[in-house]
Design a protein around this motif. Structure first.
Motif, short mmCIF file in Angstrom:
data_model
loop_
_atom_site.label_atom_id
_atom_site.label_comp_id
_atom_site.label_asym_id
_atom_site.label_seq_id
_atom_site.Cartn_x
_atom_site.Cartn_y
_atom_site.Cartn_z
N ASP A 145 -67.59 47.73 61.29
CA ASP A 145 -67.31 48.58 62.44
C ASP A 145 -66.20 49.53 62.02
O ASP A 145 -65.40 49.20 61.14
CB ASP A 145 -66.88 47.74 63.64
N TYR A 146 -66.17 50.72 62.64
CA TYR A 146 -65.14 51.68 62.26
C TYR A 146 -64.89 52.69 63.37
O TYR A 146 -65.68 52.82 64.30
CB TYR A 146 -65.52 52.41 60.97
N GLN A 147 -63.77 53.39 63.23
CA GLN A 147 -63.44 54.46 64.14
C GLN A 147 -62.80 55.59 63.35
O GLN A 147 -62.04 55.34 62.40
CB GLN A 147 -62.47 53.97 65.22
N ARG A 148 -63.12 56.82 63.75
CA ARG A 148 -62.58 58.00 63.07
C ARG A 148 -61.47 58.61 63.90
O ARG A 148 -61.59 58.75 65.11
CB ARG A 148 -63.68 59.02 62.80
N PHE A 149 -60.39 58.99 63.23
CA PHE A 149 -59.24 59.66 63.85
C PHE A 149 -58.96 60.92 63.03
O PHE A 149 -58.21 60.87 62.04
CB PHE A 149 -58.00 58.75 63.84
N ASN A 195 -59.05 63.24 60.21
CA ASN A 195 -59.49 63.09 58.82
C ASN A 195 -59.23 61.69 58.27
O ASN A 195 -59.26 61.48 57.06
CB ASN A 195 -58.82 64.14 57.92
N LYS A 196 -59.01 60.72 59.14
CA LYS A 196 -58.80 59.32 58.74
C LYS A 196 -59.88 58.46 59.38
O LYS A 196 -60.24 58.65 60.55
CB LYS A 196 -57.44 58.80 59.20
N ILE A 197 -60.37 57.48 58.61
CA ILE A 197 -61.32 56.50 59.13
C ILE A 197 -60.72 55.12 58.91
O ILE A 197 -60.26 54.80 57.81
CB ILE A 197 -62.69 56.61 58.44
N VAL A 198 -60.71 54.32 59.96
CA VAL A 198 -60.24 52.94 59.89
C VAL A 198 -61.48 52.07 60.09
O VAL A 198 -62.20 52.22 61.08
CB VAL A 198 -59.17 52.65 60.96
N ALA A 199 -61.73 51.18 59.11
CA ALA A 199 -62.95 50.37 59.16
C ALA A 199 -62.64 48.90 58.93
O ALA A 199 -61.64 48.54 58.30
CB ALA A 199 -63.93 50.85 58.09
N VAL A 232 -60.10 48.64 55.85
CA VAL A 232 -60.23 49.83 55.01
C VAL A 232 -59.67 51.05 55.73
O VAL A 232 -59.86 51.21 56.94
CB VAL A 232 -61.72 50.10 54.70
N ILE A 233 -59.01 51.90 54.96
CA ILE A 233 -58.60 53.22 55.45
C ILE A 233 -59.13 54.25 54.47
O ILE A 233 -58.92 54.14 53.26
CB ILE A 233 -57.08 53.34 55.60
N ILE A 234 -59.84 55.22 55.00
CA ILE A 234 -60.37 56.33 54.19
C ILE A 234 -59.67 57.60 54.63
O ILE A 234 -59.62 57.92 55.82
CB ILE A 234 -61.90 56.47 54.36
N ASP A 235 -59.12 58.32 53.65
CA ASP A 235 -58.54 59.65 53.88
C ASP A 235 -59.58 60.67 53.47
O ASP A 235 -59.92 60.77 52.28
CB ASP A 235 -57.27 59.84 53.05
N VAL A 236 -60.09 61.43 54.43
CA VAL A 236 -61.10 62.44 54.17
C VAL A 236 -60.40 63.74 53.77
O VAL A 236 -59.47 64.17 54.44
CB VAL A 236 -61.99 62.67 55.40
N ILE A 237 -60.85 64.33 52.68
CA ILE A 237 -60.31 65.60 52.20
C ILE A 237 -61.37 66.67 52.41
O ILE A 237 -62.53 66.48 52.03
CB ILE A 237 -59.93 65.52 50.71
N GLU A 238 -60.98 67.78 53.00
CA GLU A 238 -61.90 68.91 53.18
C GLU A 238 -62.22 69.48 51.81
O GLU A 238 -61.32 69.81 51.05
CB GLU A 238 -61.26 69.98 54.05
N GLY A 239 -63.48 69.58 51.46
CA GLY A 239 -63.88 70.13 50.18
C GLY A 239 -64.83 69.21 49.46
O GLY A 239 -65.33 68.23 50.01
#
Length: 147
Positions: A2-6, A8-12, A115-122
């Motif tokens: 399960d996860y939630q997006r904030f 550019n960050k995703i916590v799963a 898990v924490i995902i840092d999304v980078i534009e590009g």
């Protein structure tokens, strides 16, 4: 999982019995992430790790079974040949606090994995290097800065 997006960050949360790399791949595809960073902690009871032998240009794989804490799972997200590409490393510790680490091939959650995902534009693509034997970052020449 399960996860939630904030932004550019995703916590799963990856749940007991689930395989970490598979679930991260599913999440990256669902969210359309082309570039980013990954970090995680948790517990696993089976983990397959690799070490790249630079002379032979091949991975040596080790599978560990038992109770292990994920003390660090770090990695990045990029693309290769139009597909999402995860490059993950993991360090796990056993019940004597002995640590094992390397390239993460697979890991099965025994408790939870946060898990924490840092999304980078590009987008940064990868290309196989015959000289090195690995899939390396390949930057667009007009945006490439060399040091």
């Amino acid at each position: 999982m399960d996860y939630q997006r904030f932004g550019n960050k995703i916590v799963a949360r990856i749940d007991k019995g689930e395989e970490v790399v598979q679930k991260l791949n599913e999440l990256v595809k669902m969210e359309g992430i082309l570039l980013g960073g990954v970090q995680a902690i948790g517990a696993v009871d089976k983990v397959a790790i690799g070490l790249f032998d630079t002379r032979r240009k091949e991975y040596m794989k080790t599978t560990l079974e038992g109770e292990f804490e994920i003390t660090a799972l770090l990695g990045n997200i990029s693309t290769m040949a139009g597909e999402h590409y995860l490059h993950l490393h993991i360090t796990v510790a056993d019940d004597t606090n002995k640590a094992y680490g390397g390239h993460l091939n697979e890991a099965y959650v025994s408790g939870t994995c946060e898990v924490i995902i840092d999304v980078i534009e590009g987008q940064v693509d990868r290309e196989f290097s015959k000289e090195i034997g690995l899939n390396l970052y390949e930057f667009e020449q007009d945006e490439f800065k060399s040091c």
